[in-house]
Structures are given as C-alpha cells and as structure tokens.
Motif scaffolding. Sequence first.
Motif, short mmCIF file in Angstrom:
data_model
loop_
_atom_site.label_atom_id
_atom_site.label_comp_id
_atom_site.label_asym_id
_atom_site.label_seq_id
_atom_site.Cartn_x
_atom_site.Cartn_y
_atom_site.Cartn_z
N ASP A 1 0.89 -1.34 0.13
CA ASP A 1 -0.05 0.07 -0.13
C ASP A 1 0.59 1.29 -0.15
O ASP A 1 0.54 2.25 -0.48
N HIS A 2 2.05 1.13 0.48
CA HIS A 2 2.99 2.44 0.64
C HIS A 2 4.25 1.93 0.19
O HIS A 2 5.37 2.15 1.25
N PRO A 3 4.53 1.60 -0.87
CA PRO A 3 5.88 1.21 -1.44
C PRO A 3 6.91 2.47 -1.37
O PRO A 3 8.22 2.00 -1.18
N GLN A 4 6.43 3.65 -1.69
CA GLN A 4 7.31 4.68 -1.56
C GLN A 4 7.82 4.81 -0.16
O GLN A 4 9.16 5.04 -0.12
N GLU A 5 6.96 4.90 0.88
CA GLU A 5 7.64 5.06 2.24
C GLU A 5 8.24 3.87 2.59
O GLU A 5 9.43 4.00 3.47
N TYR A 6 7.70 2.50 2.38
CA TYR A 6 8.53 1.51 2.94
C TYR A 6 9.51 0.89 2.66
O TYR A 6 10.24 -0.09 2.91
N ILE A 7 9.62 1.07 1.08
CA ILE A 7 10.72 0.49 0.23
C ILE A 7 11.74 1.68 -0.14
O ILE A 7 12.80 1.52 -0.03
#
Length: 314
Positions: free
Chosen positions: A201-207
């Motif tokens: 849901d939040h690849p920018q933040e978590y990856i």
Amino acid sequence: MDFYDRTGKMALGSRLRRLSEQMTEQAAAIYDLYQVDLHPKWFPVFYSLSPSEEKSITDIAREIGHTHPSVSQIVREMSAKGYIVEKKGEMDGRKNFVLLSPAGEQVREKMQAQLDDVTSVIEKAMKETHHDLWKAIAEWEFLLEQKSLLRRVQEEKKVRESQEVQIIDYTPEYQPVFRQLNEEWITKYFRMEESDYKALDHPQEYIIDKGGHIYMALYKGEPLGTCAIIPMDDGGFELAKMAVSPRAQGLGIGYLVGKACIEKARALGAPRVYLESNTTLKPAINLYYKLGFRKAAGPPSPYERCNIQMELVF
C-alpha cells in the motif's frame, strides 16, 4: 522440391515422412523382387527375432525403439501370417513370449541374399552423396534424446518473447498494479499479512524512501511483473515482492526482474542479497537457485509463510 524450399526447415518432419514413404514403397517392391512375403514395417520386429530366441513384446519394443502398442500390432499381423508363435514363459507363466515359427525361419533364410544386396546398394548410394545420411540420422536421434524438439522450440519461443520484455524503474503510477500482482499470488497460496499491506500500500515510504528499489516488467507495454530490493541493517538487501502475472508465465520475467534487482544491489555495493520464501513454491525456489541464491540461516521472519531463507553473496 520447390514446396520444401519455400517452407524451409518448418517442414522437416513432412519431408522426412515423404522420404520414409518413398523408401517404404520401394522396399515393398524389393520384397516382391526377391519373392519374400514380408511387409516392410514388420522388418524391425522380424530382425529382432531372427537369432531364433524368444522375446517379450516389451523386450522387442525397447530394442527397436517402437512403442509397446505398435509392436503388439505388428506381432498380431505376423502371427496371422504364420510367421510368429507365442508361448508362456518358463519362469513366469503369466508372461507371453514370441519367436519365429518354422515358416518365419524359412523367410529368414530366403531373404539373406536380399539383405546382402540392399546393404551393398545403400552403401554405394551413400558414396554418391556429400553427406552420410546414416550418420546424420544417428546424430539427430542423439540430439532429440538429449532434448526433444518440443523443448527446443519452447526455449526458443521464450527467448524471442523475452526480448519484448522491458524492465523499468517503478513510479507511483504503478502502485495499484504492484499491489495487484503481489496480492494475486499471495492469496492463491497463503494469506495477506500486516507486512504485506505496509509494503504494497505504501511502497514509496516502506521501500524506496528507505533506500530500496523497485522494478517493473512491461511486456508489450503492459506491466506484468515486479520485484524489489529492500535495505537490511547489515548493508545488504532483501529481494522481495517478486510477482509475475499468470498471463506472463514462460516469458522469463521473474528471472529478468530478479537479475535487475541483483545487479542494482551489486552496483550499490551490497555484500549480499537475502530472500525469504516457501518450499511449496517450487518454480520460485528453482528460479532463485538459477539466479545464484543458496539456502542460508537468517533471523526470524515476520512472515508466517516463510520456511526457507536464501542468500546470494557477492
């Protein structure tokens, strides 16, 4: 021959069949020439039994390279002609054996001159050609035993189609398909977990914001595969969120995105790439081995579905 020149190698099977039919037709005429009442297709079975020893259908099929049903049919035809007799095995009465009958033995003696003449003619004909057909056939039989024509075509098809696969960097517009591709395979075998939702849901933040990287695989412009590398505390990267659409199986997308991630980690100076998976996913495990990963021991996984850990050390 113009037809085969136009079709090219695609008609190899048809051309060989045509040659086989010509040879069979002429072989029948040769049997008539020597007044030997034997159908050309019977010859391999007949010759296999010529040493006057009894054999089972299975033994004959294995020796001449025919199928069991094919040999059974020929044996029935030869039995009806009176050239073959059947008997029960001495050690195992449930097993049937066949051998030449007295009439079959007479045919064997009668056709010896035919065998000598035909062998001489074939050898002379081969000397008139630039290529030894007998050796060429043996080479092709060996090649196809090592790898079937079907397998060779499958691999060629995969290579050609994989050339249309484009590996690109992830951008926010691909977030929905990034999630969809991963959710599709996870829910097929397991269940979505909390760590899945965070990353998908939040690849920018978590990856990405943590120093990771995501690749998308496009086939003819359509995103059908993805894979990511996520930074680890030891300076390495975790290979994660690899997913390929079922519609794109066989294109080598998993290998291509996995390789792209590995090369990115190498370029960033990582000492290793680590991954977690499940041994029920045999194609995935085989892919990881192909990419160079080996089984390793790692820290406890946050995923319930993980039962194997692997790493690739640079």
